[in-house]
Design an enzyme around this catalytic site. Structure first.
Site, PDB file in Angstrom:
ATOM      1  N   GLU A 140      76.291 -97.380  -0.633  1.00 53.93           N
ATOM      2  CA  GLU A 140      75.074 -96.657  -0.270  1.00 53.93           C
ATOM      3  C   GLU A 140      75.193 -95.209  -0.743  1.00 53.93           C
ATOM      4  O   GLU A 140      76.303 -94.688  -0.903  1.00 53.93           O
ATOM      5  CB  GLU A 140      74.906 -96.683   1.257  1.00 53.93           C
ATOM      6  CG  GLU A 140      74.587 -98.067   1.801  1.00 53.93           C
ATOM      7  CD  GLU A 140      73.107 -98.401   1.665  1.00 53.93           C
ATOM      8  OE1 GLU A 140      72.707 -98.870   0.581  1.00 53.93           O
ATOM      9  OE2 GLU A 140      72.371 -98.192   2.626  1.00 53.93           O
TER      10      GLU A 140
ATOM     11  N   LYS B  47      60.613 -74.855  18.753  1.00 57.44           N
ATOM     12  CA  LYS B  47      61.025 -74.861  17.342  1.00 57.44           C
ATOM     13  C   LYS B  47      61.628 -76.223  16.969  1.00 57.44           C
ATOM     14  O   LYS B  47      61.360 -76.758  15.892  1.00 57.44           O
ATOM     15  CB  LYS B  47      62.047 -73.738  17.120  1.00 57.44           C
ATOM     16  CG  LYS B  47      62.265 -73.413  15.659  1.00 57.44           C
ATOM     17  CD  LYS B  47      63.009 -72.108  15.501  1.00 57.44           C
ATOM     18  CE  LYS B  47      63.260 -71.791  14.053  1.00 57.44           C
ATOM     19  NZ  LYS B  47      63.793 -70.469  13.826  1.00 57.44           N
ATOM     20  N   ASP B  48      62.442 -76.781  17.874  1.00 53.72           N
ATOM     21  CA  ASP B  48      63.032 -78.103  17.617  1.00 53.72           C
ATOM     22  C   ASP B  48      61.946 -79.170  17.533  1.00 53.72           C
ATOM     23  O   ASP B  48      62.018 -80.078  16.698  1.00 53.72           O
ATOM     24  CB  ASP B  48      64.037 -78.477  18.719  1.00 53.72           C
ATOM     25  CG  ASP B  48      65.401 -77.823  18.487  1.00 53.72           C
ATOM     26  OD1 ASP B  48      65.608 -77.270  17.402  1.00 53.72           O
ATOM     27  OD2 ASP B  48      66.249 -77.872  19.397  1.00 53.72           O
TER      28      ASP B  48
ATOM     29  N   HIS C  18      78.413 -75.389  24.105  1.00 47.43           N
ATOM     30  CA  HIS C  18      77.887 -74.583  25.215  1.00 47.43           C
ATOM     31  C   HIS C  18      78.955 -73.713  25.871  1.00 47.43           C
ATOM     32  O   HIS C  18      78.639 -72.872  26.703  1.00 47.43           O
ATOM     33  CB  HIS C  18      77.188 -75.502  26.226  1.00 47.43           C
ATOM     34  CG  HIS C  18      75.818 -75.911  25.768  1.00 47.43           C
ATOM     35  ND1 HIS C  18      74.750 -76.058  26.603  1.00 47.43           N
ATOM     36  CD2 HIS C  18      75.351 -76.178  24.526  1.00 47.43           C
ATOM     37  CE1 HIS C  18      73.679 -76.410  25.896  1.00 47.43           C
ATOM     38  NE2 HIS C  18      74.030 -76.490  24.631  1.00 47.43           N
TER      39      HIS C  18
ATOM     40  N   SER D 259      75.920 -70.811  20.526  1.00 46.14           N
ATOM     41  CA  SER D 259      75.738 -70.999  19.091  1.00 46.14           C
ATOM     42  C   SER D 259      76.176 -69.772  18.303  1.00 46.14           C
ATOM     43  O   SER D 259      76.027 -68.642  18.771  1.00 46.14           O
ATOM     44  CB  SER D 259      74.269 -71.253  18.787  1.00 46.14           C
ATOM     45  OG  SER D 259      73.902 -72.556  19.138  1.00 46.14           O
TER      46      SER D 259
HETATM   47  C1  HEM Z   1      75.883 -87.330  15.523  1.00 38.39           C
HETATM   48  C2  HEM Z   1      76.108 -86.238  14.851  1.00 38.39           C
HETATM   49  C3  HEM Z   1      75.957 -84.854  15.391  1.00 38.39           C
HETATM   50  C4  HEM Z   1      75.171 -84.395  16.416  1.00 38.39           C
HETATM   51  C5  HEM Z   1      74.207 -85.199  17.285  1.00 38.39           C
HETATM   52  C6  HEM Z   1      75.402 -82.979  16.523  1.00 38.39           C
HETATM   53  C7  HEM Z   1      74.782 -82.165  17.443  1.00 38.39           C
HETATM   54  C8  HEM Z   1      74.838 -80.785  17.432  1.00 38.39           C
HETATM   55  C9  HEM Z   1      73.949 -79.904  18.141  1.00 38.39           C
HETATM   56  C10 HEM Z   1      72.793 -80.352  19.043  1.00 38.39           C
HETATM   57  C11 HEM Z   1      74.308 -78.642  17.849  1.00 38.39           C
HETATM   58  C12 HEM Z   1      73.575 -77.366  18.305  1.00 38.39           C
HETATM   59  C13 HEM Z   1      72.387 -77.134  17.410  1.00 38.39           C
HETATM   60  C14 HEM Z   1      72.768 -76.703  16.017  1.00 38.39           C
HETATM   61  O1  HEM Z   1      73.577 -75.769  15.875  1.00 38.39           O
HETATM   62  O2  HEM Z   1      72.276 -77.334  15.047  1.00 38.39           O
HETATM   63  C15 HEM Z   1      75.456 -78.701  16.989  1.00 38.39           C
HETATM   64  C16 HEM Z   1      76.170 -77.613  16.501  1.00 38.39           C
HETATM   65  C17 HEM Z   1      77.246 -77.677  15.669  1.00 38.39           C
HETATM   66  N1  HEM Z   1      77.724 -78.812  15.030  1.00 38.39           N
HETATM   67 FE1  HEM Z   1      77.048 -80.686  15.307  1.00 38.39          FE
HETATM   68  N2  HEM Z   1      76.335 -82.589  15.596  1.00 38.39           N
HETATM   69  C18 HEM Z   1      76.693 -83.701  14.869  1.00 38.39           C
HETATM   70  C19 HEM Z   1      77.587 -83.747  13.817  1.00 38.39           C
HETATM   71  C20 HEM Z   1      78.337 -82.661  13.367  1.00 38.39           C
HETATM   72  C21 HEM Z   1      79.260 -82.698  12.276  1.00 38.39           C
HETATM   73  C22 HEM Z   1      79.557 -83.938  11.434  1.00 38.39           C
HETATM   74  C23 HEM Z   1      79.814 -81.450  12.174  1.00 38.39           C
HETATM   75  C24 HEM Z   1      80.845 -80.917  11.223  1.00 38.39           C
HETATM   76  C25 HEM Z   1      81.664 -81.593  10.531  1.00 38.39           C
HETATM   77  C26 HEM Z   1      79.212 -80.622  13.187  1.00 38.39           C
HETATM   78  C27 HEM Z   1      79.492 -79.282  13.404  1.00 38.39           C
HETATM   79  C28 HEM Z   1      78.784 -78.445  14.229  1.00 38.39           C
HETATM   80  C29 HEM Z   1      79.027 -77.024  14.392  1.00 38.39           C
HETATM   81  C30 HEM Z   1      80.120 -76.211  13.721  1.00 38.39           C
HETATM   82  C31 HEM Z   1      78.065 -76.556  15.285  1.00 38.39           C
HETATM   83  C32 HEM Z   1      77.890 -75.108  15.781  1.00 38.39           C
HETATM   84  C33 HEM Z   1      76.914 -74.476  14.867  1.00 38.39           C
HETATM   85  C34 HEM Z   1      76.594 -73.061  15.210  1.00 38.39           C
HETATM   86  O3  HEM Z   1      76.582 -72.698  16.375  1.00 38.39           O
HETATM   87  O4  HEM Z   1      76.379 -72.317  14.243  1.00 38.39           O
HETATM   88  N3  HEM Z   1      78.322 -81.390  13.879  1.00 38.39           N
HETATM   89  N4  HEM Z   1      75.759 -80.030  16.724  1.00 38.39           N
END
Ligand code: HEM
Length: 434
Positions: free
Chosen positions: A285, A241-242, A213, A217
């Site tokens: 797994e 959408k979500d 935030h 995004s």
């Molecule tokens: C418990 C696991 C995770 C949760 C709950 C989570 C949650 C989120 C949420 C809510 C967003 C915003 C919505 C979206 O862009 O899809 C986000 C964005 C992002 N997440 Fe995660 N995430 C998790 C794991 C990860 C992992 C493992 C990575 C990378 C190794 C990652 C990298 C990113 C990146 C780079 C964004 C920005 C994407 C964009 O704006 O294009 N996330 N995450």
């Protein structure tokens, strides 16, 4: 920060003293979001929902589970047979782990395709990699708890990997086990840590969202969208959408939980752990298979480093290098849509990871194709491991220099409205009277 526009007097009273409603209005309602996010942007919120589900079902399971080598297996059987809806809670937790990994893998590969790891989102990405590591540790610990054959032997094989570290390896393994073999002390500490780690993950996820935030995004075009009319409020566009995505996910997830709850598991884990009987194939797994393949693909010593240690290093390095990815890929263009060469190799990487998964599921010395005995899974594993490291360590830095990206649009609107389109007919704009 503007105050919440809620008129309810109780809400206002609370908000004056603790501005939670103002906070939610800013971060979940007004929050400016690029208008072109596709369904791949659903997976972050989906991961959050699954994380909460895992914690809730896990807490209920722990009310009935007994972390003792003599009772653990039976206590799980009791959950399945005697506890009200215990079977459902356990199957949701078991299959939830698989769903969590599928979702997070898609989330990561989305980031790789659209360059979401690039400035200014490097820390957001690194926190994500940390979450992945914590998830892997949690899943490994959890799999040991039912104390079946795969639980016991999986724990034995994986903890033993640390013995490859010179000099201090053996003492580390004894320390991890809490004794001289995987036994009651091991099961107890694994249970305790399996309970703790998900809350650590929640903490890191909060930081992940704060980092998200801060700059907002990324989007499929990969250009910065702040300060122009490329953004829309998060609510109702992306809440809806979500929710739609969540509905689709729940249908698919229910199919597994109700119709094929053990499809992704190994039948040997329904055999109580027996330290005197090694199963014919010890397989992790499915979500660990690509990493398991990398671990086993080093079969030669290099100088004073023996093959086992090199395998362990390669496995940890395969995730560790993701931490430095933003500095390996220096291309100024984020989205693969405008990177013609990177786009091709991205798909090679996807296929490579699938192949690693297949290799991890098979015995190293089995032939890949029947009738072609010389080409075994170990060879395929070596080749795909080599490509994995080549992709990140050599190809990406090289492409950053030699690739000529396609021209970027000035805004999200431009490709749609720029070239001769009628801006007056754009969605969201009132149509002009003829
Ligand atoms: C418990 C696991 C995770 C949760 C709950 C989570 C949650 C989120 C949420 C809510 C967003 C915003 C919505 C979206 O862009 O899809 C986000 C964005 C992002 N997440 Fe995660 N995430 C998790 C794991 C990860 C992992 C493992 C990575 C990378 C190794 C990652 C990298 C990113 C990146 C780079 C964004 C920005 C994407 C964009 O704006 O294009 N996330 N995450």
């Amino acid at each position: 920060m503007s105050k919440t526009n809620q008129t309810n007097s109780v809400v206002k009273w609370v908000d004056d003293r603790l501005p939670v409603f103002t906070f939610m209005q800013h971060e979940l309602h007004e929050y400016p979001t690029p208008k072109n996010l596709n369904y791949f942007w659903n997976f972050g919120s989906l991961a959050g929902i699954v994380l909460v589900t895992m914690i809730v079902t896990g807490i209920v399971l722990s009310m009935h589970y007994t972390p003792h080598v003599d009772y653990a297996f039976d206590s799980v059987e009791r959950i399945m047979r005697d506890v009200n809806h215990g079977w459902l809670i356990r199957y949701v937790h078991m299959n939830g782990a698989s769903a969590f990994f599928i979702i997070v893998f898609i989330h990561i590969f989305r980031g790789l395709y659209y360059g979401s790891y690039k400035a200014p989102r490097e820390l957001l990405w690194m926190l994500g990699v940390l979450i992945l590591l914590l998830m892997m540790a949690t899943a490994f610990l959890g799999y040991v708890l039912p104390w079946g054959q795969m639980s016991f032997w999986g724990a034995t094989v994986i903890t033993n990997l640390f013995s490859a570290i010179p000099l201090i390896g053996e003492p580390i393994v004894t320390w991890l086990w809490g004794g001289f073999s995987v036994d009651n002390a091991t099961l107890n500490r694994f249970f305790s840590l399996h309970f703790l780690l998900p809350f650590v993950i929640v903490g890191v996820v909060v930081l992940h969202i704060v980092a998200l935030h801060t700059h907002g995004s990324n989007n499929p075009v990969g250009i910065d969208t702040t300060g122009n009319d490329d953004q829309i409020p998060f609510h109702p566009y992306y809440t809806v959408k979500d929710l739609f995505g969540l509905g689709v996910f729940l249908v698919l997830f229910s199919l597994f939980v109700f119709y094929a709850p053990n499809y992704l598991g190994h039948p040997d884990n329904y055999i109580p752990a027996d330290p005197l009987q090694t199963p014919p194939h010890i397989v992790p797994e499915w979500y660990f298979l690509p990493f398991y393949a990398i671990l086993r693909s080093i079969t030669f010593d290099i100088w004073f480093l023996d093959a086992k240690l090199l395998g362990v290093i390669a496995m940890f390095a395969s995730i560790g290098l993701l931490f430095i990815l933003p500095w390996l890929d220096r291309s100024p263009v984020r989205s693969a849509r405008f990177r013609p060469i990177y786009r091709q190799f991205y798909w090679v990487l996807v296929i490579d990871c699938f192949i690693l998964g297949i290799v991890g599921a098979n015995s190293p010395d089995d032939p890949v194709f029947s009738g072609l005995d010389g080409f075994q899974f170990i060879h395929l594993g070596m080749m795909s491991t080599a490509y994995y490291f080549f992709h990140f360590l050599i190809l990406l830095p090289l492409l950053s220099v030699i690739e000529k990206p396609d021209p970027l649009p000035a805004s999200i609107n431009e490709p749609i409205l720029g070239g001769g389109g009628n801006a007056a007919l754009a969605p969201g704009k009132p149509m002009e009277k003829p």
